[in-house]
Design a protein around this motif. Structure first.
Motif, PDB file in Angstrom:
ATOM      1  N   ALA A 117       0.844  -1.296  -0.012  1.00 51.20           N
ATOM      2  CA  ALA A 117      -0.044   0.057  -0.020  1.00 51.20           C
ATOM      3  C   ALA A 117       0.963   1.254  -0.237  1.00 51.20           C
ATOM      4  CB  ALA A 117      -0.917  -0.168   1.063  1.00 51.20           C
ATOM      5  N   GLN A 118       2.380   1.100  -0.085  1.00 48.81           N
ATOM      6  CA  GLN A 118       2.952   2.203  -0.267  1.00 48.81           C
ATOM      7  C   GLN A 118       4.096   1.916  -1.256  1.00 48.81           C
ATOM      8  OE1 GLN A 118       4.416   3.609   3.494  1.00 48.81           O
ATOM      9  NE2 GLN A 118       5.162   1.731   4.078  1.00 48.81           N
ATOM     10  N   ALA A 119       4.650   2.901  -1.908  1.00 48.23           N
ATOM     11  CA  ALA A 119       5.743   2.634  -2.926  1.00 48.23           C
ATOM     12  C   ALA A 119       6.552   3.857  -3.293  1.00 48.23           C
ATOM     13  CB  ALA A 119       5.116   2.026  -4.069  1.00 48.23           C
ATOM     14  N   ILE A 120       7.747   3.615  -3.951  1.00 49.12           N
ATOM     15  CA  ILE A 120       8.543   4.627  -4.498  1.00 49.12           C
ATOM     16  C   ILE A 120       8.293   4.460  -5.937  1.00 49.12           C
ATOM     17  CG2 ILE A 120      10.848   5.396  -5.013  1.00 49.12           C
ATOM     18  CD1 ILE A 120      11.764   3.882  -2.304  1.00 49.12           C
ATOM     19  N   SER A 147       5.738   6.261   4.414  1.00 54.11           N
ATOM     20  CA  SER A 147       6.578   5.979   3.184  1.00 54.11           C
ATOM     21  C   SER A 147       7.858   6.774   3.562  1.00 54.11           C
ATOM     22  CB  SER A 147       5.706   7.060   2.176  1.00 54.11           C
ATOM     23  OG  SER A 147       5.505   8.076   2.622  1.00 54.11           O
ATOM     24  N   HIS A 148       8.131   7.331   4.465  1.00 62.14           N
ATOM     25  CA  HIS A 148       9.444   8.222   4.781  1.00 62.14           C
ATOM     26  C   HIS A 148      10.288   6.845   5.455  1.00 62.14           C
ATOM     27  CE1 HIS A 148      11.637  11.797   7.086  1.00 62.14           C
ATOM     28  NE2 HIS A 148      12.282  11.120   6.244  1.00 62.14           N
ATOM     29  N   TYR A 149       9.672   5.948   6.216  1.00 63.72           N
ATOM     30  CA  TYR A 149      10.546   4.994   6.500  1.00 63.72           C
ATOM     31  C   TYR A 149      10.764   3.929   5.421  1.00 63.72           C
ATOM     32  CZ  TYR A 149      11.812   0.536   8.645  1.00 63.72           C
ATOM     33  OH  TYR A 149      12.434  -0.900   8.990  1.00 63.72           O
ATOM     34  N   ASP A 208       8.090  -1.214  -3.222  1.00 64.75           N
ATOM     35  CA  ASP A 208       7.036  -1.190  -2.504  1.00 64.75           C
ATOM     36  C   ASP A 208       7.432  -1.815  -1.246  1.00 64.75           C
ATOM     37  OD1 ASP A 208       6.741  -4.022  -2.564  1.00 64.75           O
ATOM     38  OD2 ASP A 208       5.095  -3.935  -3.643  1.00 64.75           O
ATOM     39  N   GLY A 209       6.516  -1.909  -0.306  1.00 63.66           N
ATOM     40  CA  GLY A 209       7.024  -2.520   1.094  1.00 63.66           C
ATOM     41  C   GLY A 209       7.409  -3.997   1.264  1.00 63.66           C
TER      42      GLY A 209
END
Length: 322
Positions: A117-120, A147-149, A208-209
């Motif tokens: 659910a989060q990605a670069i 997303s910072h982590y 992503d995570g």
């Protein structure tokens, strides 16, 4: 765009106080539950839209007031200073920064991990092929967000330090604008901003995570409220579990309810975004906080926390004991 790499305790408190003291009302805590939430607070937004908590807590003569915040940091500061009683879900990094600022918070519930659910992301035609290529590049990221982590973890796996990149600390909306206009080389974000960008722009995912950041989202309350009103928290916890079960069983109907709440997004995008989240609400256990310590240590080692944080030194509310 700011490239500061340091959070002092004073800066943390000033930042959150400046943004967070909204909707403060003199209330009788015995009869009113003040809930703080963000637009991305999916399950709380569903319960609010459907009037579920008003109906169920009304049976206990509890009135609800709703207080919207732009991000998790000001929301938790408002909780810490007594302007709200309960915080809807925030990313796993946010409580760590609240602890560093001296907040007295109680973990109330969590949503099971949602690493995808989060990605670069980068543009489809970008020359960047992996997180290792981010060295010396400008990356849009929201300060202290989950997303910072993810960005720190991805860089570490690639053998880079956070100081090897140029962070552009931006809100999701500003990050999207900077990315779309090629003002930054990459953007780190989360749902529903991630699915929105993927649907509307030609993007490619650097990471992503998966195997990097589990991305659990936590619900919190003030320790005082947890001690004084366990029966209210029991009701809210039960309704959150039901809301998560309902959303997973009815993804299309849920998307239609949430779309106007999320700025008129296409329901199809909302459904895609929700498919990346677990929405499995669970009680918080001490083991649940294991990654919290990794997060705290990563931010401290990167010079982004003013002091070490022991993430086990928090209060945990357990529905089975109430």
């Amino acid at each position: 765009m700011s490239h500061s790499l340091s959070f002092s305790r004073r800066t943390l408190l000033a930042l959150t106080l400046a943004a967070g003291l909204v909707g403060a009302l003199p209330v009788d805590a015995a009869t009113q539950l003040r809930i703080g939430y963000q637009k991305s607070s999916t399950l709380i937004t569903l319960l609010k839209a459907q009037g579920t908590l008003e109906r169920e807590l009304g049976k206990q003569d509890i009135r609800i007031s709703w207080h919207e915040f732009a991000s998790g940091q000001p929301l938790l500061e408002a909780l810490n200073v007594g302007n709200v009683d309960l915080s809807a879900d925030v990313a796993d990094t946010v409580p760590v920064f609240a602890q560093a600022a001296g907040a007295q918070l109680t973990y109330f519930a969590l949503e099971a991990p949602s690493p995808a659910a989060q990605a670069i992301v980068v543009h489809q035609d970008s020359q960047l092929k992996s997180p290792a290529d981010l060295k010396g590049r400008t990356v849009a990221v929201t300060k202290a967000a989950g997303s910072h982590y993810l960005l720190i973890a991805a860089l570490a796996k690639a053998g880079l330090k956070f100081s090897d990149i140029k962070p552009a600390y931006l809100t999701p909306a500003d990050g999207r604008a900077a990315f779309e206009n090629h003002k930054v080389d990459a953007w780190v974000t989360w749902e529903p901003f991630l699915s929105t960008a993927r649907s509307q722009l030609a993007t490619r995912t650097l990471a992503d995570g998966a195997a990097l950041a589990r991305y659990q989202r936590y619900y919190l309350t003030s320790t005082r409220y947890a001690n004084d009103h366990p029966e209210v928290l029991g009701t809210v916890f039960g309704e959150l579990v039901k809301a998560g079960d309902w959303l997973r069983a009815n993804p299309r109907e849920a998307a239609k309810i949430l779309a106007p709440q999320w700025g008129g997004l296409d329901p199809a995008i909302v459904e895609k975004a929700n498919a990346q989240r677990s929405y499995q609400v669970q009680a918080v256990q001490a083991d649940s906080l294991r990654e919290q310590q990794k997060i705290a240590d990563a931010f401290f080692n990167a010079g982004l926390l003013p002091k070490p944080v022991d993430t086990q030194k928090v209060a945990i509310w357990n529905p089975e004991k109430h």
